[in-house]
Design a protein around this motif. Structure first.
Motif, PDB file in Angstrom:
ATOM      1  N   LYS A 188      -0.293   7.054  -4.503  1.00  0.00           N
ATOM      2  CA  LYS A 188       0.532   6.378  -5.376  1.00  0.00           C
ATOM      3  C   LYS A 188       0.010   4.471  -5.602  1.00  0.00           C
ATOM      4  O   LYS A 188      -0.237   3.949  -4.311  1.00  0.00           O
ATOM      5  CB  LYS A 188       2.095   6.499  -6.108  1.00  0.00           C
ATOM      6  CG  LYS A 188       2.821   5.512  -5.468  1.00  0.00           C
ATOM      7  CD  LYS A 188       3.684   6.074  -5.780  1.00  0.00           C
ATOM      8  CE  LYS A 188       5.081   5.713  -5.411  1.00  0.00           C
ATOM      9  NZ  LYS A 188       6.530   5.703  -5.560  1.00  0.00           N
ATOM     10  N   ARG A 189      -0.528   4.183  -6.970  1.00  0.00           N
ATOM     11  CA  ARG A 189      -0.792   2.733  -7.090  1.00  0.00           C
ATOM     12  C   ARG A 189       0.113   2.126  -6.978  1.00  0.00           C
ATOM     13  O   ARG A 189       1.426   2.624  -7.545  1.00  0.00           O
ATOM     14  CB  ARG A 189      -1.084   3.118  -8.377  1.00  0.00           C
ATOM     15  CG  ARG A 189      -1.890   1.331  -8.754  1.00  0.00           C
ATOM     16  CD  ARG A 189      -2.484   1.446 -10.335  1.00  0.00           C
ATOM     17  NE  ARG A 189      -3.910   2.363 -10.332  1.00  0.00           N
ATOM     18  CZ  ARG A 189      -4.549   2.957 -11.400  1.00  0.00           C
ATOM     19  NH1 ARG A 189      -4.101   2.119 -12.973  1.00  0.00           N
ATOM     20  NH2 ARG A 189      -5.658   3.692 -11.478  1.00  0.00           N
ATOM     21  N   VAL A 190       0.126   0.703  -5.855  1.00  0.00           N
ATOM     22  CA  VAL A 190       1.085  -0.809  -6.313  1.00  0.00           C
ATOM     23  C   VAL A 190       1.288  -0.923  -7.827  1.00  0.00           C
ATOM     24  O   VAL A 190       0.528  -0.907  -8.763  1.00  0.00           O
ATOM     25  CB  VAL A 190       0.808  -1.437  -5.317  1.00  0.00           C
ATOM     26  CG1 VAL A 190       1.861  -2.454  -5.830  1.00  0.00           C
ATOM     27  CG2 VAL A 190       0.405  -0.825  -3.963  1.00  0.00           C
ATOM     28  N   ASN A 191       2.727  -1.370  -8.234  1.00  0.00           N
ATOM     29  CA  ASN A 191       3.090  -1.601  -8.731  1.00  0.00           C
ATOM     30  C   ASN A 191       3.482  -3.293  -9.132  1.00  0.00           C
ATOM     31  O   ASN A 191       5.022  -3.628  -8.890  1.00  0.00           O
ATOM     32  CB  ASN A 191       4.294  -0.706  -9.832  1.00  0.00           C
ATOM     33  CG  ASN A 191       4.247  -1.213 -11.383  1.00  0.00           C
ATOM     34  OD1 ASN A 191       4.264  -2.697 -11.821  1.00  0.00           O
ATOM     35  ND2 ASN A 191       4.445  -0.720 -12.094  1.00  0.00           N
ATOM     36  N   GLU A 237      -2.089  -5.318  -3.759  1.00  0.00           N
ATOM     37  CA  GLU A 237      -2.516  -4.019  -3.777  1.00  0.00           C
ATOM     38  C   GLU A 237      -3.845  -3.750  -2.480  1.00  0.00           C
ATOM     39  O   GLU A 237      -4.541  -4.198  -2.371  1.00  0.00           O
ATOM     40  CB  GLU A 237      -2.186  -3.162  -4.510  1.00  0.00           C
ATOM     41  CG  GLU A 237      -2.623  -1.580  -3.864  1.00  0.00           C
ATOM     42  CD  GLU A 237      -2.782  -0.474  -4.998  1.00  0.00           C
ATOM     43  OE1 GLU A 237      -3.143   0.015  -5.016  1.00  0.00           O
ATOM     44  OE2 GLU A 237      -3.025  -1.086  -6.524  1.00  0.00           O
ATOM     45  N   LYS A 250      -5.644  -0.671  -0.835  1.00  0.00           N
ATOM     46  CA  LYS A 250      -5.925   0.949  -1.437  1.00  0.00           C
ATOM     47  C   LYS A 250      -5.954   2.179  -0.174  1.00  0.00           C
ATOM     48  O   LYS A 250      -5.552   1.316   1.070  1.00  0.00           O
ATOM     49  CB  LYS A 250      -7.311   1.157  -1.342  1.00  0.00           C
ATOM     50  CG  LYS A 250      -8.001   0.325  -3.521  1.00  0.00           C
ATOM     51  CD  LYS A 250      -6.164   1.065  -3.906  1.00  0.00           C
ATOM     52  CE  LYS A 250      -7.061   0.518  -5.122  1.00  0.00           C
ATOM     53  NZ  LYS A 250      -6.086   0.887  -6.658  1.00  0.00           N
ATOM     54  N   SER A 251      -4.955   3.036  -0.039  1.00  0.00           N
ATOM     55  CA  SER A 251      -4.399   3.847   0.922  1.00  0.00           C
ATOM     56  C   SER A 251      -5.176   3.963   2.274  1.00  0.00           C
ATOM     57  O   SER A 251      -4.831   4.031   3.572  1.00  0.00           O
ATOM     58  CB  SER A 251      -3.154   4.007   0.863  1.00  0.00           C
ATOM     59  OG  SER A 251      -3.386   5.465   0.146  1.00  0.00           O
ATOM     60  N   SER A 259       0.325  -1.401   0.292  1.00  0.00           N
ATOM     61  CA  SER A 259      -0.280   0.358  -0.274  1.00  0.00           C
ATOM     62  C   SER A 259       0.424   1.419   0.119  1.00  0.00           C
ATOM     63  O   SER A 259       1.107   1.271   0.656  1.00  0.00           O
ATOM     64  CB  SER A 259      -1.024   0.169   1.252  1.00  0.00           C
ATOM     65  OG  SER A 259      -1.703   1.116   1.002  1.00  0.00           O
ATOM     66  N   TRP A 260       0.849   1.666  -1.107  1.00  0.00           N
ATOM     67  CA  TRP A 260       1.554   2.577  -1.398  1.00  0.00           C
ATOM     68  C   TRP A 260       1.657   4.120  -0.643  1.00  0.00           C
ATOM     69  O   TRP A 260       0.115   4.762  -1.908  1.00  0.00           O
ATOM     70  CB  TRP A 260       2.713   2.569  -2.659  1.00  0.00           C
ATOM     71  CG  TRP A 260       3.254   1.580  -3.336  1.00  0.00           C
ATOM     72  CD1 TRP A 260       4.132   0.345  -2.004  1.00  0.00           C
ATOM     73  CD2 TRP A 260       4.218   0.973  -4.096  1.00  0.00           C
ATOM     74  NE1 TRP A 260       4.846  -0.585  -2.549  1.00  0.00           N
ATOM     75  CE2 TRP A 260       4.583   0.070  -3.985  1.00  0.00           C
ATOM     76  CE3 TRP A 260       3.844   1.717  -5.648  1.00  0.00           C
ATOM     77  CZ2 TRP A 260       5.552  -0.028  -4.717  1.00  0.00           C
ATOM     78  CZ3 TRP A 260       4.716   0.995  -6.098  1.00  0.00           C
ATOM     79  CH2 TRP A 260       5.357   0.121  -6.300  1.00  0.00           C
ATOM     80  N   CYS A 261       1.115   4.745   0.277  1.00  0.00           N
ATOM     81  CA  CYS A 261       0.437   5.499   0.292  1.00  0.00           C
ATOM     82  C   CYS A 261       1.120   7.033  -0.921  1.00  0.00           C
ATOM     83  O   CYS A 261       1.564   7.852  -1.242  1.00  0.00           O
ATOM     84  CB  CYS A 261       0.771   6.397   1.601  1.00  0.00           C
ATOM     85  SG  CYS A 261      -0.130   7.637   2.179  1.00  0.00           S
TER      86      CYS A 261
END
Length: 266
Positions: A206-209, A232, A234-235, A202-204
């Motif tokens: 931005k979307r996880v790749n 992923e 969602k943050s 969960s990349w605060c």
């Protein structure tokens, strides 16, 4: 505070907004964080006055709040500016699951709704405990939670607690007790050595790749990567220490760890 219970509240983070709505106290809110999205109607009902580490101080002062609710050392400068302007501020700093439940009860007391807050916290805690009881006897997958990718930051306390309650073992559970993100930085080699069965990311902001995660040198040897178990979350669901994390965030963790759907206690 200028009056009790406060009639005009500004919330600088999402979890206090959602909690006040769940307590039926939303009419007290006069300003919110720009990241507040729960419930969905908050975006059309309440003016946005802040990001996370910045805030529009003149706009907040113009709202004449009785109380401003903030979170963590990252908002310390905002709190100091408001305090110097004569505004009452309560800074929450919950970092684990018990702290999230305590926040709900404390906020209820601050707005004169302690009974409703205790009932909400008890209901959320009971829901988690009920789900945890279903994990008895199950294999416990090893889990790496990635809060940020560059540098790689492992999960904070409430995330680690929820992973445990969902039936998994956080491979960096010891680091989760560190409140500062800089103290939870991990190396790619440490993750490879930990051999997680599941990767949650969960990349605060931005979307996880997942492709980028899979492409990291040497990570093809990690069981989670080899089996395609990269998920992923969602943050807004998991990185705010309040009701969202304890409900939808927890459910997302459970679904990733145990893909067979189960009925949850409402």
């Amino acid at each position: 505070m200028r009056r009790f219970p406060p009639e005009r509240i500004v919330c600088l983070t999402e979890e206090t907004v959602e909690t006040l709505y769940l307590l039926g106290q939303e009419d007290r809110i006069v300003g919110v964080s720009g990241y507040a999205v729960r419930p969905a109607r908050v975006r059309r009902e309440k003016p946005r006055v802040s990001a996370f580490t910045s805030a529009d101080i003149p706009k907040i002062l113009a709202l004449c709040p009785d109380l401003v609710l903030a979170f963590s050392d990252l908002q310390a400068k905002i709190v100091a500016d408001l305090a110097r302007a004569g505004i009452a501020v309560h800074l929450f700093n919950q970092r684990d699951l018990p702290g999230c439940l305590a926040m709900i009860r404390t906020l209820g007391a601050l707005v004169g709704a302690p009974g409703e807050a205790d009932a909400l916290a008890t209901r959320l805690s009971g829901r988690i405990d009920d789900a945890a009881s279903k994990n008895l006897g199950r294999p416990r997958p090893r889990v790496y939670f990635e809060e940020w990718d560059a540098p790689m930051i492992s999960g904070i306390g409430w995330v680690s607690d929820l992973i445990a309650q969902a039936g998994g073992d956080d491979v960096f559970a010891d680091l989760s007790r560190q409140p500062a993100a800089k103290d939870r930085i991990v190396t790619p080699e440490a993750v490879i050595a930990a051999r997680p069965d599941v990767i949650l990311a969960s990349w605060c902001g931005k979307r996880v790749n997942p492709d980028r995660i899979r492409a990291r040198p040497g990570w093809d040897a990690i069981p989670a990567v080899a089996s395609g178990r990269i998920h992923e979350i969602k943050s807004p669901l998991i990185l705010q220490p309040g009701p969202a994390a304890l409900t939808d965030g927890f459910d997302a963790i459970r679904a990733a760890l145990h893909p067979v759907k189960e009925a949850l206690v409402p």
